[in-house]
Design a protein around this motif. Structure first.
Motif, PDB file in Angstrom:
ATOM      1  N   ALA A  29       0.817  -1.232   0.000  1.00 11.57           N
ATOM      2  CA  ALA A  29       0.000   0.000   0.000  1.00 11.57           C
ATOM      3  C   ALA A  29       0.845   1.274   0.000  1.00 11.57           C
ATOM      4  N   THR A  30       2.179   1.132   0.091  1.00 13.02           N
ATOM      5  CA  THR A  30       3.093   2.286   0.059  1.00 13.02           C
ATOM      6  C   THR A  30       4.392   1.847  -0.623  1.00 13.02           C
ATOM      7  N   CYS A  31       4.427   1.880  -1.953  1.00 12.24           N
ATOM      8  CA  CYS A  31       5.578   1.300  -2.679  1.00 12.24           C
ATOM      9  C   CYS A  31       6.902   1.993  -2.396  1.00 12.24           C
ATOM     10  N   GLY A  32       6.890   3.337  -2.325  1.00  8.18           N
ATOM     11  CA  GLY A  32       8.144   4.071  -2.089  1.00  8.18           C
ATOM     12  C   GLY A  32       9.197   3.711  -3.118  1.00  8.18           C
ATOM     13  N   ASN A  33      10.377   3.311  -2.647  1.00  8.23           N
ATOM     14  CA  ASN A  33      11.475   2.962  -3.563  1.00  8.23           C
ATOM     15  C   ASN A  33      11.350   1.545  -4.115  1.00  8.23           C
ATOM     16  N   GLY A  34      10.363   0.794  -3.642  1.00  8.89           N
ATOM     17  CA  GLY A  34      10.084  -0.515  -4.233  1.00  8.89           C
ATOM     18  C   GLY A  34      10.753  -1.705  -3.568  1.00  8.89           C
ATOM     19  N   LYS A  35      11.489  -1.465  -2.496  1.00  4.87           N
ATOM     20  CA  LYS A  35      12.209  -2.600  -1.882  1.00  4.87           C
ATOM     21  C   LYS A  35      11.229  -3.626  -1.317  1.00  4.87           C
ATOM     22  N   ASP A  36      10.175  -3.122  -0.669  1.00  4.02           N
ATOM     23  CA  ASP A  36       9.184  -4.055  -0.111  1.00  4.02           C
ATOM     24  C   ASP A  36       8.401  -4.743  -1.230  1.00  4.02           C
ATOM     25  N   ASP A  54       1.019   3.679  -4.730  1.00  6.27           N
ATOM     26  CA  ASP A  54       1.665   4.868  -4.159  1.00  6.27           C
ATOM     27  C   ASP A  54       1.000   6.104  -4.753  1.00  6.27           C
ATOM     28  N   LEU A  55       0.984   7.152  -3.934  1.00  5.89           N
ATOM     29  CA  LEU A  55       0.409   8.425  -4.343  1.00  5.89           C
ATOM     30  C   LEU A  55       1.267   9.100  -5.406  1.00  5.89           C
ATOM     31  N   GLN A  56       2.583   8.854  -5.355  1.00  9.53           N
ATOM     32  CA  GLN A  56       3.509   9.632  -6.175  1.00  9.53           C
ATOM     33  C   GLN A  56       4.039   8.837  -7.371  1.00  9.53           C
ATOM     34  N   GLU A  58       6.763   9.503  -8.872  1.00  5.85           N
ATOM     35  CA  GLU A  58       8.207   9.314  -8.649  1.00  5.85           C
ATOM     36  C   GLU A  58       8.479   7.971  -7.944  1.00  5.85           C
ATOM     37  N   ALA A  59       7.650   7.649  -6.979  1.00 10.53           N
ATOM     38  CA  ALA A  59       7.832   6.398  -6.232  1.00 10.53           C
ATOM     39  C   ALA A  59       7.591   5.202  -7.155  1.00 10.53           C
ATOM     40  N   LEU A  60       6.561   5.296  -7.983  1.00 12.71           N
ATOM     41  CA  LEU A  60       6.241   4.151  -8.843  1.00 12.71           C
ATOM     42  C   LEU A  60       7.298   3.964  -9.936  1.00 12.71           C
ATOM     43  N   ASN A 104       4.288   0.700   4.785  1.00 16.26           N
ATOM     44  CA  ASN A 104       5.535   1.204   5.359  1.00 16.26           C
ATOM     45  C   ASN A 104       5.336   2.723   5.332  1.00 16.26           C
ATOM     46  N   LEU A 105       4.907   3.268   6.453  1.00 16.73           N
ATOM     47  CA  LEU A 105       4.392   4.648   6.493  1.00 16.73           C
ATOM     48  C   LEU A 105       5.517   5.679   6.367  1.00 16.73           C
ATOM     49  N   GLY A 106       5.098   6.956   6.295  1.00 12.04           N
ATOM     50  CA  GLY A 106       6.077   8.038   6.231  1.00 12.04           C
ATOM     51  C   GLY A 106       6.222   8.582   4.824  1.00 12.04           C
ATOM     52  N   ASN A 114       7.290  16.417   2.598  1.00 12.90           N
ATOM     53  CA  ASN A 114       5.930  16.920   2.859  1.00 12.90           C
ATOM     54  C   ASN A 114       4.858  15.959   2.360  1.00 12.90           C
ATOM     55  N   VAL A 115       5.237  15.062   1.441  1.00 11.03           N
ATOM     56  CA  VAL A 115       4.263  14.066   0.977  1.00 11.03           C
ATOM     57  C   VAL A 115       4.435  12.823   1.845  1.00 11.03           C
ATOM     58  N   THR A 116       3.821  12.897   2.999  1.00 10.37           N
ATOM     59  CA  THR A 116       3.940  11.792   3.942  1.00 10.37           C
ATOM     60  C   THR A 116       2.564  11.177   4.177  1.00 10.37           C
ATOM     61  N   THR A 117       2.535   9.932   4.593  1.00 10.79           N
ATOM     62  CA  THR A 117       1.244   9.335   4.937  1.00 10.79           C
ATOM     63  C   THR A 117       0.641  10.110   6.115  1.00 10.79           C
ATOM     64  N   GLN A 118      -0.693  10.128   6.175  1.00  9.57           N
ATOM     65  CA  GLN A 118      -1.402  10.936   7.181  1.00  9.57           C
ATOM     66  C   GLN A 118      -2.306  10.034   8.012  1.00  9.57           C
ATOM     67  N   GLY A 120      -5.267  10.304   9.131  1.00 16.35           N
ATOM     68  CA  GLY A 120      -6.661  10.166   8.684  1.00 16.35           C
ATOM     69  C   GLY A 120      -6.798   9.169   7.537  1.00 16.35           C
ATOM     70  N   THR A 121      -5.965   9.347   6.500  1.00 18.35           N
ATOM     71  CA  THR A 121      -6.081   8.460   5.333  1.00 18.35           C
ATOM     72  C   THR A 121      -5.525   7.063   5.627  1.00 18.35           C
ATOM     73  N   THR A 122      -4.530   7.004   6.499  1.00 18.72           N
ATOM     74  CA  THR A 122      -3.995   5.679   6.852  1.00 18.72           C
ATOM     75  C   THR A 122      -5.069   4.851   7.560  1.00 18.72           C
TER      76      THR A 122
HETATM   77  C1  SAM Z   1       8.342   5.144   3.646  1.00 21.44           C
HETATM   78  S1  SAM Z   1       7.813   5.204   1.984  1.00 21.44           S
HETATM   79  C2  SAM Z   1       7.610   3.489   1.613  1.00 21.44           C
HETATM   80  C3  SAM Z   1       8.901   2.720   1.526  1.00 21.44           C
HETATM   81  C4  SAM Z   1       8.823   1.502   0.628  1.00 21.44           C
HETATM   82  N1  SAM Z   1       7.900   0.500   1.118  1.00 21.44           N
HETATM   83  C5  SAM Z   1      10.173   0.923   0.256  1.00 21.44           C
HETATM   84  O1  SAM Z   1      10.397  -0.293   0.421  1.00 21.44           O
HETATM   85  O2  SAM Z   1      11.014   1.699  -0.231  1.00 21.44           O
HETATM   86  C6  SAM Z   1       6.133   5.806   2.103  1.00 21.44           C
HETATM   87  C7  SAM Z   1       5.461   6.016   0.754  1.00 21.44           C
HETATM   88  O3  SAM Z   1       4.064   6.254   1.011  1.00 21.44           O
HETATM   89  C8  SAM Z   1       3.570   7.065  -0.034  1.00 21.44           C
HETATM   90  N2  SAM Z   1       2.278   7.652   0.351  1.00 21.44           N
HETATM   91  C9  SAM Z   1       2.037   8.720   1.139  1.00 21.44           C
HETATM   92  N3  SAM Z   1       0.698   8.899   1.294  1.00 21.44           N
HETATM   93  C10 SAM Z   1       0.092   7.922   0.568  1.00 21.44           C
HETATM   94  C11 SAM Z   1      -1.266   7.584   0.312  1.00 21.44           C
HETATM   95  N4  SAM Z   1      -2.285   8.275   0.870  1.00 21.44           N
HETATM   96  N5  SAM Z   1      -1.529   6.517  -0.491  1.00 21.44           N
HETATM   97  C12 SAM Z   1      -0.519   5.812  -1.055  1.00 21.44           C
HETATM   98  N6  SAM Z   1       0.793   6.089  -0.842  1.00 21.44           N
HETATM   99  C13 SAM Z   1       1.095   7.128  -0.040  1.00 21.44           C
HETATM  100  C14 SAM Z   1       4.675   8.081  -0.257  1.00 21.44           C
HETATM  101  O4  SAM Z   1       4.575   8.649  -1.557  1.00 21.44           O
HETATM  102  C15 SAM Z   1       5.951   7.201  -0.053  1.00 21.44           C
HETATM  103  O5  SAM Z   1       6.456   6.785  -1.284  1.00 21.44           O
END
Ligand code: SAM
Length: 193
Positions: A29-36, A54-56, A58-60, A104-106, A114-118, A120-122
């Motif tokens: 639910a939070t791909c980020g850099n894709g390691k997970d 992922d919301l971003q 860049e992350a995807l 994996n929040l944050g 500034n684009v961090t999980t929140q 409310g939405t989490t």
């Molecule tokens: C800590 S990173 C995840 C790290 C990742 N799992 C890894 O292995 O690299 C958190 C990610 O959550 C994404 N994010 C923040 N709010 C979100 C939302 N409401 N829905 C989906 N992704 C969100 C951010 O864009 C960020 O890429």
């Protein structure tokens, strides 16, 4: 330095290895850099499926690049990356079908803090995604209480999880008591019946 586990990600991966089998459907639910996402793809294999959210963009992009470097084209075809908020359901996923859902929040490491999980939405996401889990399915949530919103998220999740029926849910919160504000890990398993 520590052979058992040295951080919540190591610990989370050990749980994932115990629950996920080749052929399973899982969600990152939070791909980020894709390691997970990569770890989940390795566990589900070419017969399984991974939905990565992922919301971003860049992350995807980072996630896809990592997967392309590591997986065969046929395996890559089993990974579905979606740019959306996890506050919404991913398309075409039926209820009671997902073995593991990972948060994996944050914020994106190396990205915009500034684009961090929140909180409310989490919470909205976790509550919705409960319904997607298969019997015996697991939710894994890594929290980062070292920053303000992360502390709010951890507290809100703890409050929500403590209200879940023990007949249906087994919930454990792992934290490092000798490291101030270090990340923590919630593991929830839904009953088999
Ligand atoms: C800590 S990173 C995840 C790290 C990742 N799992 C890894 O292995 O690299 C958190 C990610 O959550 C994404 N994010 C923040 N709010 C979100 C939302 N409401 N829905 C989906 N992704 C969100 C951010 O864009 C960020 O890429």
């Amino acid at each position: 330095m520590f052979s058992l586990f040295s951080n919540p990600i190591d610990l989370a991966h050990q749980y994932w290895e115990r629950v996920v089998r080749p052929g399973d459907l899982v969600i990152d639910a939070t791909c980020g850099n894709g390691k997970d996402t990569l770890k989940l793809a390795q566990l589900t294999g070419e017969e399984g499926s991974v939905i990565g959210i992922d919301l971003q963009q860049e992350a995807l992009v980072k996630t896809r690049t990592l997967l392309e470097e590591s997986l065969s084209p046929s395996h890559l075809a089993r990974i579905h990356l979606i740019q959306q908020s996890h506050a919404a359901f991913p398309p075409k996923v039926e209820k009671n079908t997902v073995k593991l859902i990972v948060y994996n929040l944050g914020y994106l490491p190396g990205g915009n803090k500034n684009v961090t999980t929140q909180a409310g939405t989490t919470l909205e996401s976790v509550t919705k995604y409960f319904t997607l889990l298969s019997p015996g399915g697991v939710i894994s949530v890594t929290c980062y209480p070292g920053h303000e919103e992360g502390a709010r998220e951890e507290k809100s999740l703890s409050q929500l999880f403590s209200t879940l029926s023990p007949a249906i849910w087994s919930v454990c919160h792992h934290r490092w008591v000798n490291r101030l504000s270090s990340p923590s890990l919630f593991i929830l398993q839904k009953s088999n019946n």
